[in-house]
Design a protein around this motif. Structure first.
Motif, PDB file in Angstrom:
ATOM      1  N   LEU A   1      60.341  73.152  15.055  1.00 11.20           N
ATOM      2  CA  LEU A   1      60.596  74.293  14.168  1.00 11.20           C
ATOM      3  C   LEU A   1      60.602  73.811  12.724  1.00 11.20           C
ATOM      4  O   LEU A   1      61.260  72.833  12.392  1.00 11.20           O
ATOM      5  CB  LEU A   1      61.944  74.933  14.506  1.00 11.20           C
ATOM      6  N   VAL A   2      59.839  74.478  11.855  1.00  7.33           N
ATOM      7  CA  VAL A   2      59.732  74.113  10.445  1.00  7.33           C
ATOM      8  C   VAL A   2      60.103  75.331   9.616  1.00  7.33           C
ATOM      9  O   VAL A   2      59.529  76.410   9.816  1.00  7.33           O
ATOM     10  CB  VAL A   2      58.303  73.638  10.083  1.00  7.33           C
ATOM     11  N   CYS A   3      61.081  75.179   8.704  1.00  2.34           N
ATOM     12  CA  CYS A   3      61.475  76.260   7.794  1.00  2.34           C
ATOM     13  C   CYS A   3      60.779  76.082   6.454  1.00  2.34           C
ATOM     14  O   CYS A   3      60.640  74.954   5.955  1.00  2.34           O
ATOM     15  CB  CYS A   3      62.990  76.258   7.578  1.00  2.34           C
ATOM     16  N   CYS A   4      60.348  77.194   5.897  1.00  2.00           N
ATOM     17  CA  CYS A   4      59.686  77.156   4.595  1.00  2.00           C
ATOM     18  C   CYS A   4      60.723  76.870   3.509  1.00  2.00           C
ATOM     19  O   CYS A   4      61.765  77.514   3.456  1.00  2.00           O
ATOM     20  CB  CYS A   4      58.980  78.482   4.312  1.00  2.00           C
ATOM     21  N   GLU A   5      60.420  75.888   2.645  1.00  2.00           N
ATOM     22  CA  GLU A   5      61.376  75.526   1.602  1.00  2.00           C
ATOM     23  C   GLU A   5      61.409  76.579   0.494  1.00  2.00           C
ATOM     24  O   GLU A   5      62.452  76.970   0.021  1.00  2.00           O
ATOM     25  CB  GLU A   5      61.023  74.157   1.021  1.00  2.00           C
ATOM     26  N   GLU A   6      60.251  77.037   0.067  1.00  5.09           N
ATOM     27  CA  GLU A   6      60.169  78.024  -1.005  1.00  5.09           C
ATOM     28  C   GLU A   6      59.636  79.316  -0.431  1.00  5.09           C
ATOM     29  O   GLU A   6      58.577  79.348   0.177  1.00  5.09           O
ATOM     30  CB  GLU A   6      59.269  77.538  -2.137  1.00  5.09           C
ATOM     31  N   GLU A   7      60.392  80.400  -0.672  1.00  8.91           N
ATOM     32  CA  GLU A   7      60.001  81.704  -0.140  1.00  8.91           C
ATOM     33  C   GLU A   7      59.262  82.465  -1.236  1.00  8.91           C
ATOM     34  O   GLU A   7      59.855  83.012  -2.160  1.00  8.91           O
ATOM     35  CB  GLU A   7      61.230  82.478   0.316  1.00  8.91           C
TER      36      GLU A   7
ATOM     37  N   ASN B   1      51.679  77.327  14.889  1.00  9.34           N
ATOM     38  CA  ASN B   1      50.421  76.642  14.612  1.00  9.34           C
ATOM     39  C   ASN B   1      50.012  75.887  15.879  1.00  9.34           C
ATOM     40  O   ASN B   1      50.663  74.911  16.273  1.00  9.34           O
ATOM     41  CB  ASN B   1      50.595  75.686  13.427  1.00  9.34           C
ATOM     42  N   LYS B   2      48.970  76.348  16.559  1.00 11.22           N
ATOM     43  CA  LYS B   2      48.580  75.779  17.835  1.00 11.22           C
ATOM     44  C   LYS B   2      48.038  74.361  17.702  1.00 11.22           C
ATOM     45  O   LYS B   2      48.050  73.591  18.667  1.00 11.22           O
ATOM     46  CB  LYS B   2      47.526  76.671  18.488  1.00 11.22           C
ATOM     47  N   GLN B   3      47.542  74.001  16.550  1.00  9.58           N
ATOM     48  CA  GLN B   3      46.995  72.653  16.385  1.00  9.58           C
ATOM     49  C   GLN B   3      48.099  71.608  16.239  1.00  9.58           C
ATOM     50  O   GLN B   3      48.018  70.521  16.803  1.00  9.58           O
ATOM     51  CB  GLN B   3      46.082  72.625  15.156  1.00  9.58           C
ATOM     52  N   THR B   4      49.172  71.952  15.481  1.00 14.34           N
ATOM     53  CA  THR B   4      50.251  70.980  15.259  1.00 14.34           C
ATOM     54  C   THR B   4      51.485  71.254  16.108  1.00 14.34           C
ATOM     55  O   THR B   4      52.424  70.461  16.087  1.00 14.34           O
ATOM     56  CB  THR B   4      50.658  70.986  13.784  1.00 14.34           C
ATOM     57  N   ASN B   5      51.461  72.374  16.876  1.00 14.66           N
ATOM     58  CA  ASN B   5      52.622  72.773  17.673  1.00 14.66           C
ATOM     59  C   ASN B   5      53.895  72.880  16.827  1.00 14.66           C
ATOM     60  O   ASN B   5      54.983  72.543  17.268  1.00 14.66           O
ATOM     61  CB  ASN B   5      52.856  71.805  18.829  1.00 14.66           C
ATOM     62  N   GLN B   6      53.743  73.334  15.602  1.00 10.53           N
ATOM     63  CA  GLN B   6      54.884  73.575  14.711  1.00 10.53           C
ATOM     64  C   GLN B   6      54.975  75.060  14.410  1.00 10.53           C
ATOM     65  O   GLN B   6      53.964  75.709  14.121  1.00 10.53           O
ATOM     66  CB  GLN B   6      54.748  72.779  13.407  1.00 10.53           C
ATOM     67  N   MET B   7      56.186  75.570  14.469  1.00  4.43           N
ATOM     68  CA  MET B   7      56.408  76.989  14.197  1.00  4.43           C
ATOM     69  C   MET B   7      57.066  77.140  12.817  1.00  4.43           C
ATOM     70  O   MET B   7      58.136  76.590  12.567  1.00  4.43           O
ATOM     71  CB  MET B   7      57.314  77.623  15.256  1.00  4.43           C
ATOM     72  N   GLU B   8      56.385  77.867  11.971  1.00  6.58           N
ATOM     73  CA  GLU B   8      56.903  78.130  10.626  1.00  6.58           C
ATOM     74  C   GLU B   8      57.650  79.464  10.634  1.00  6.58           C
ATOM     75  O   GLU B   8      57.171  80.445  11.173  1.00  6.58           O
ATOM     76  CB  GLU B   8      55.760  78.176   9.608  1.00  6.58           C
ATOM     77  N   VAL B   9      58.827  79.464   9.987  1.00  5.83           N
ATOM     78  CA  VAL B   9      59.666  80.657   9.934  1.00  5.83           C
ATOM     79  C   VAL B   9      59.507  81.297   8.551  1.00  5.83           C
ATOM     80  O   VAL B   9      59.707  80.636   7.530  1.00  5.83           O
ATOM     81  CB  VAL B   9      61.136  80.312  10.203  1.00  5.83           C
ATOM     82  N   HIS B  10      59.135  82.577   8.547  1.00  7.12           N
ATOM     83  CA  HIS B  10      58.922  83.314   7.303  1.00  7.12           C
ATOM     84  C   HIS B  10      59.840  84.532   7.281  1.00  7.12           C
ATOM     85  O   HIS B  10      60.168  85.095   8.324  1.00  7.12           O
ATOM     86  CB  HIS B  10      57.461  83.781   7.180  1.00  7.12           C
TER      87      HIS B  10
END
Length: 416
Positions: free
Chosen positions: A7-13, A89-98
């Motif tokens: 799980l990856v959180c966006c630093e700047e919204e 993101n299916k390539q990196t298996n990371q989910m970004e939260v927006h």
């Protein structure tokens, strides 16, 4: 075995990072690829109530859909909760939260006025609904009564609208508080005792009838030390320049005859400076906080003048201090009492009413309301031309004089 994801959180919204979730109120959209979405935001970003307003427009070949985050048709969840959506993101298996915005998309049909009709129906009163029934199904007698009542109502509405428009125009020009003060001022014009200094009728000496401490407290009198020393140090040439420039005659008269004793001379100089401020204030209409700064007026004296002799009004979104006609009468009374203390309980009314810019009759009315004894004394021929007439004097004599109230009666016109 299933692959793990992080799980990856966006630093700047940023605005572009926000996700948009839409819901169509009239059903499901089959061909969402054919919809053209456009997001609009409010330009007033400084206003905290408007900077978060968004409008989403979806256009297709047949209909246009509109959703917004404010107003009656918006979804209340946007203001009560904060929503997030995850993008995998299916390539990196990371989910970004927006951060997500929710829109309720409603179709917009050109020429449709259902909302206005509904609001009109909802705003109709019981009387309007009964009138509609009479107009549709009533007898001829009921219809004639309805028509007559509506004609009378139109006449009264027109008059009410004209009166309201005229009143709003006056209020916009003068301000509501200024009008209220004028009404109170008119009601109190007949009673000058409301604007007189505190009076001790049972005093045993003349100096205690209108106490000096009520004019200037010991702290305020001490604050005038520096200004009084400058007044006492004026040379005859400087006094003549003040006279040529149109200085106050009441002040100049006492400065020309300053006492020789140090204590009495210092008191006269301080009172002369304070008197000059009162006379200058009486000539003003609107007073700012800079009043008296060019004369090196102490802050405590400036606040006293604003608090005692001005009225706060609201005009065009700003608070102003004005000197009304009732405050001018109050200034005349306080100046007269100050002159009495400076002149051994005797004051020249003629010089004072000229310095104040009021009529002699008004000055005499103030002196009578204070219970002073009026007299006339002729002037010497050697004095200044402005002083070569009979001046009216006012003296404080115990007991105070009680004058009869004179009410002017207008003559009635004879009817022929």
């Amino acid at each position: 075995m299933a692959a793990s994801c992080s799980l990856v959180c966006c630093e700047e919204e940023r605005e572009s990072d926000k996700a948009v979730i839409v819901r169509f109120s009239n059903g499901n959209v089959k061909n969402e690829d054919k919809l053209d979405f456009t997001l609009y935001k409010n330009m007033d970003e400084k206003n905290p109530r408007k900077k978060s307003r968004r409008i989403l427009v979806a256009e297709s070949d047949r209909l246009s859909y509109v959703g917004h985050t404010f107003g009656t048709g918006s979804m209340k969840c946007n203001s009560l909760s904060k929503y997030y959506v995850g993008v995998l993101n299916k390539q990196t298996n990371q989910m970004e939260v927006h951060s997500a915005l929710l829109f309720n998309m409603q179709p917009v049909i050109p020429g449709e006025t259902t909302e206005s009709v509904k609001s009109a129906d909802a705003s109709q009163s019981y009387r309007d609904k009964v009138d509609s029934l009479i107009e549709a199904f009533g007898t001829n007698k009921q219809k004639r009564a309805l028509s007559s009542r509506r004609l009378n109502q139109v006449g009264s509405d027109t008059l009410h609208h004209a009166v309201t428009s005229a009143a709003n125009t006056v209020i916009d020009k003068k301000g509501l508080e200024a009008l209220q003060h004028e009404v109170a001022e008119i009601e109190s014009q007949g009673d000058l005792s409301l604007h007189l200094p505190p009076c001790n009728v049972n005093a045993d000496t003349r100096e205690n009838v209108y106490p000096f401490d009520e004019l200037l407290s010991p702290v305020e009198f001490g604050a005038l030390e520096q200004a009084g020393s400058k007044i006492a140090a004026l040379t005859p040439e400087e006094l003549q320049n003040m006279r040529n420039e149109g200085g106050c005659l009441s002040v100049l008269r006492h400065l020309d005859n300053m006492p020789t004793a140090d204590e009495l001379r210092d008191k006269t100089a301080r009172c002369a400076f304070y008197l000059s401020l009162l006379l200058k204030l009486s000539r003003q209409r609107s007073v700012t906080r800079k009043f008296g700064q060019e004369d090196d007026c102490p802050r405590i004296i400036q606040n006293k003048l604003m608090r005692t002799f001005t009225v706060e009004t609201f005009n065009n979104g700003r608070v102003q201090n004005i000197v009304s006609s009732s405050m001018r009468a109050k200034l005349a009374a306080y100046c007269l009492v100050l002159l009495l203390h400076m002149g051994h309980m005797t004051a020249d009314l003629t010089l004072l009413h000229r310095d104040l810019g009021i009529t002699e009759a008004k000055m005499t009315e103030v002196a009578k309301s204070m219970g002073l004894t009026l007299m006339k004394t002729p002037r010497d021929k050697a004095e200044d031309a402005a002083l070569r007439d009979d001046h009216k004097q006012a003296a404080l004599v115990l007991p105070l004089v009680k004058y009869d109230q004179f009410s002017e009666r207008r003559k009635r016109k004879k009817m022929h």
